[in-house]
Design an enzyme around this catalytic site. Structure first.
Site, PDB file in Angstrom:
ATOM      1  NE  ARG A 188      19.801  25.561  -6.869  1.00 27.94           N
ATOM      2  CZ  ARG A 188      20.830  26.201  -6.318  1.00 27.94           C
ATOM      3  NH1 ARG A 188      20.617  27.180  -5.477  1.00 27.94           N
ATOM      4  NH2 ARG A 188      22.069  25.902  -6.638  1.00 27.94           N
TER       5      ARG A 188
ATOM      6  CB  SER B 293      23.823  21.391  -8.323  1.00 31.12           C
ATOM      7  OG  SER B 293      24.767  22.325  -7.913  1.00 31.12           O
TER       8      SER B 293
ATOM      9  CD  GLU C  88      19.388  22.760  -8.770  1.00 34.60           C
ATOM     10  OE1 GLU C  88      19.151  23.966  -8.690  1.00 34.60           O
ATOM     11  OE2 GLU C  88      20.418  22.310  -9.283  1.00 34.60           O
TER      12      GLU C  88
HETATM   13  N1  EPU Z   1      31.976  19.047  -1.143  1.00 33.82           N
HETATM   14  C1  EPU Z   1      32.741  17.897  -1.069  1.00 33.82           C
HETATM   15  N2  EPU Z   1      32.873  17.156  -2.207  1.00 33.82           N
HETATM   16  C2  EPU Z   1      32.315  17.506  -3.383  1.00 33.82           C
HETATM   17  C3  EPU Z   1      31.524  18.652  -3.452  1.00 33.82           C
HETATM   18  C4  EPU Z   1      31.364  19.414  -2.296  1.00 33.82           C
HETATM   19  O1  EPU Z   1      33.270  17.542  -0.040  1.00 33.82           O
HETATM   20  O2  EPU Z   1      32.521  16.788  -4.349  1.00 33.82           O
HETATM   21  C5  EPU Z   1      31.877  19.893   0.062  1.00 33.82           C
HETATM   22  C6  EPU Z   1      32.710  21.164  -0.115  1.00 33.82           C
HETATM   23  O3  EPU Z   1      34.035  20.988   0.285  1.00 33.82           O
HETATM   24  C7  EPU Z   1      31.984  22.143   0.770  1.00 33.82           C
HETATM   25  C8  EPU Z   1      30.543  21.694   0.681  1.00 33.82           C
HETATM   26  O4  EPU Z   1      30.547  20.345   0.219  1.00 33.82           O
HETATM   27  O5  EPU Z   1      32.403  21.998   2.098  1.00 33.82           O
HETATM   28  C9  EPU Z   1      29.721  22.573  -0.270  1.00 33.82           C
HETATM   29  O6  EPU Z   1      30.312  22.553  -1.557  1.00 33.82           O
HETATM   30  P1  EPU Z   1      30.165  23.774  -2.594  1.00 33.82           P
HETATM   31  O7  EPU Z   1      30.528  25.049  -1.932  1.00 33.82           O
HETATM   32  O8  EPU Z   1      30.911  23.406  -3.824  1.00 33.82           O
HETATM   33  O9  EPU Z   1      28.630  23.891  -2.862  1.00 33.82           O
HETATM   34  P2  EPU Z   1      27.456  22.826  -3.088  1.00 33.82           P
HETATM   35  O10 EPU Z   1      26.618  22.785  -1.847  1.00 33.82           O
HETATM   36  O11 EPU Z   1      28.010  21.542  -3.560  1.00 33.82           O
HETATM   37  C10 EPU Z   1      25.797  24.666  -3.912  1.00 33.82           C
HETATM   38  C11 EPU Z   1      24.945  24.950  -5.113  1.00 33.82           C
HETATM   39  C12 EPU Z   1      25.793  25.370  -6.295  1.00 33.82           C
HETATM   40  C13 EPU Z   1      26.554  26.619  -5.899  1.00 33.82           C
HETATM   41  C14 EPU Z   1      27.398  26.316  -4.662  1.00 33.82           C
HETATM   42  C15 EPU Z   1      28.095  27.521  -4.119  1.00 33.82           C
HETATM   43  C16 EPU Z   1      23.008  23.502  -4.839  1.00 33.82           C
HETATM   44  C17 EPU Z   1      22.240  22.335  -5.360  1.00 33.82           C
HETATM   45  N3  EPU Z   1      24.148  23.777  -5.445  1.00 33.82           N
HETATM   46  O12 EPU Z   1      26.638  23.556  -4.237  1.00 33.82           O
HETATM   47  O13 EPU Z   1      24.951  25.692  -7.371  1.00 33.82           O
HETATM   48  O14 EPU Z   1      27.391  27.072  -6.944  1.00 33.82           O
HETATM   49  O15 EPU Z   1      26.545  25.819  -3.597  1.00 33.82           O
HETATM   50  O16 EPU Z   1      27.173  28.344  -3.495  1.00 33.82           O
HETATM   51  O17 EPU Z   1      22.562  24.147  -3.903  1.00 33.82           O
HETATM   52  C18 EPU Z   1      23.996  24.807  -9.363  1.00 33.82           C
HETATM   53  O18 EPU Z   1      22.917  24.916  -8.823  1.00 33.82           O
HETATM   54  O19 EPU Z   1      24.126  24.349 -10.518  1.00 33.82           O
HETATM   55  C19 EPU Z   1      25.190  25.170  -8.624  1.00 33.82           C
HETATM   56  C20 EPU Z   1      26.394  24.988  -9.113  1.00 33.82           C
END
Ligand code: EPU
Length: 332
Positions: free
Chosen positions: A161, A233, A328
């Site tokens: 990012r 995010s 972010e």
């Molecule tokens: N998780 C939880 N609770 C939550 C959210 C997430 O336990 O409320 C856990 C999930 O179960 C999983 C882990 O955290 O084990 C990661 O969750 P997720 O795959 O949803 O991804 P994220 O790390 O929360 C990042 C990006 C997203 C992108 C997803 C998928 C950032 C800041 N965000 O989110 O990007 O879609 O990975 O690759 O890196 C965005 O930037 O707007 C965005 C949506």
């Protein structure tokens, strides 16, 4: 070119903040942008789709928006194709175009809001792919001199990012075109999360299948900004040292994590959920009930309400895990 004074940005920011720009100009070409430059006075904000920012109030300067369109194949060989897209092309239209033509590389980035120009500034990323993996060249105009410059990927200093356009060169360049290197024989990236599981019953998985799976996952987890204001995010996922990670893991053995360069990435959404914030609210600012990394405008929220919620969450995460998390979303 379109130009307005005291222009409402309500329909130009996905958080749904009802703020105004003193001057708003949308240009259609590099030449129009160059002609505009001598007229710029005071603060200048270059906006894309307004999907990654939170306005704290009216913007007293000029908001610039690129309406440079067009997606064209520049060069190709048997394996690869170089595709040049205008900064004002809607990102997901570009992804749809690539998938329709059978060009792989961006299908995991399906349905990310925003525009092509921002993909190169934010280094957007999802499901194991980042924009930097496919960007070959970034064309930009210097907002001081009007001179055109091309940047190779190495010069953009990409990281999670992050890019040079968010650091040293913040506000100095307007991106006009981005060229992406796409694959004619796509190598699918299915390792992240449950993508593979979702596609398990398909015999020959295509990039169109991957795009559809990602669209389905995103639609299920992320709120539609047209229905509920949000900027995706709100926080970045922090990277901590191995020692720190192991110490936390002792107390939370089921904590999700990703090994990355320089340490271990812990999902901020998971930590926020552990702190009890998922689906909760403070005033008219809320934490999305299906993805705690996303803050939402429950209707008529002020930026103060969103920022208060953000700060409260940061304090709670720090208290429980000893980790600083940072927005972010750009606060303007
Ligand atoms: N998780 C939880 N609770 C939550 C959210 C997430 O336990 O409320 C856990 C999930 O179960 C999983 C882990 O955290 O084990 C990661 O969750 P997720 O795959 O949803 O991804 P994220 O790390 O929360 C990042 C990006 C997203 C992108 C997803 C998928 C950032 C800041 N965000 O989110 O990007 O879609 O990975 O690759 O890196 C965005 O930037 O707007 C965005 C949506």
């Amino acid at each position: 070119m379109k130009e307005y004074n005291d222009y409402s940005l309500l329909n130009h920011n996905t958080f749904g903040m009802d703020v105004c720009a003193k001057r708003y100009v949308e240009y259609d070409s590099e030449r129009e942008l160059q002609a505009l430059i001598p007229t710029l006075k005071g603060d200048v904000l270059h906006m894309g789709g307004g999907s990654n920012l939170l306005f704290k109030g009216d913007f007293e300067g000029t908001v610039l928006h690129s309406a440079i369109k067009g997606v064209e194949v520049e060069e190709e060989n048997e394996r690869e194709v170089l595709v040049r897209a205008g900064a004002g092309v809607v990102w997901d239209d570009f992804v749809a175009w690539a998938v329709e033509h059978g060009y792989g590389g961006v299908e995991n980035l399906s349905l990310i809001p925003g525009e092509v120009g921002a993909s190169a500034v934010q280094n957007i990323g999802a499901y194991g792919v980042e924009a930097k993996d496919v960007i070959a060249l970034v064309e930009a105009i210097a907002l001081q001199s009007g001179q055109k410059r091309c940047f190779g990927t190495a010069e953009c200093d990409y990281a999670y990012r992050q890019s040079i356009f968010k650091k040293e060169w913040k506000g100095k360049y307007a991106i006009t075109y981005v060229t992406y290197r796409l694959q004619k024989e796509p190598v699918l990236k299915l390792e992240y999360g449950n993508i593979k599981a979702m596609l398990a019953d398909k015999a020959n998985v295509t990039i169109a299948d991957v795009r559809q799976a990602i669209i389905d996952i995103r639609n299920a987890k992320l709120p539609d900004p047209k229905v509920q204001g949000n900027a995706g995010s709100f926080f970045m996922n922090p990277v901590v040292s191995r020692e720190k990670f192991l110490a936390i893991q002792k107390d939370y053995p089921r904590m999700p994590y990703y090994e990355v360069e320089g340490g271990v990435k812990i999902p901020a959404g998971w930590m926020i959920e552990q702190c009890g914030w998922k689906g909760k609210s403070l005033g008219r600012a809320g934490v999305h009930d299906k993805q705690a990394l996303v803050l939402v405008n429950l209707g008529g929220a002020t930026s103060e309400e969103i920022i208060t919620l953000c700060n409260t969450i940061c304090c709670d995460v720090k208290e429980r895990f000893g980790i600083d998390i940072h927005p972010e979303v750009n606060l303007i």
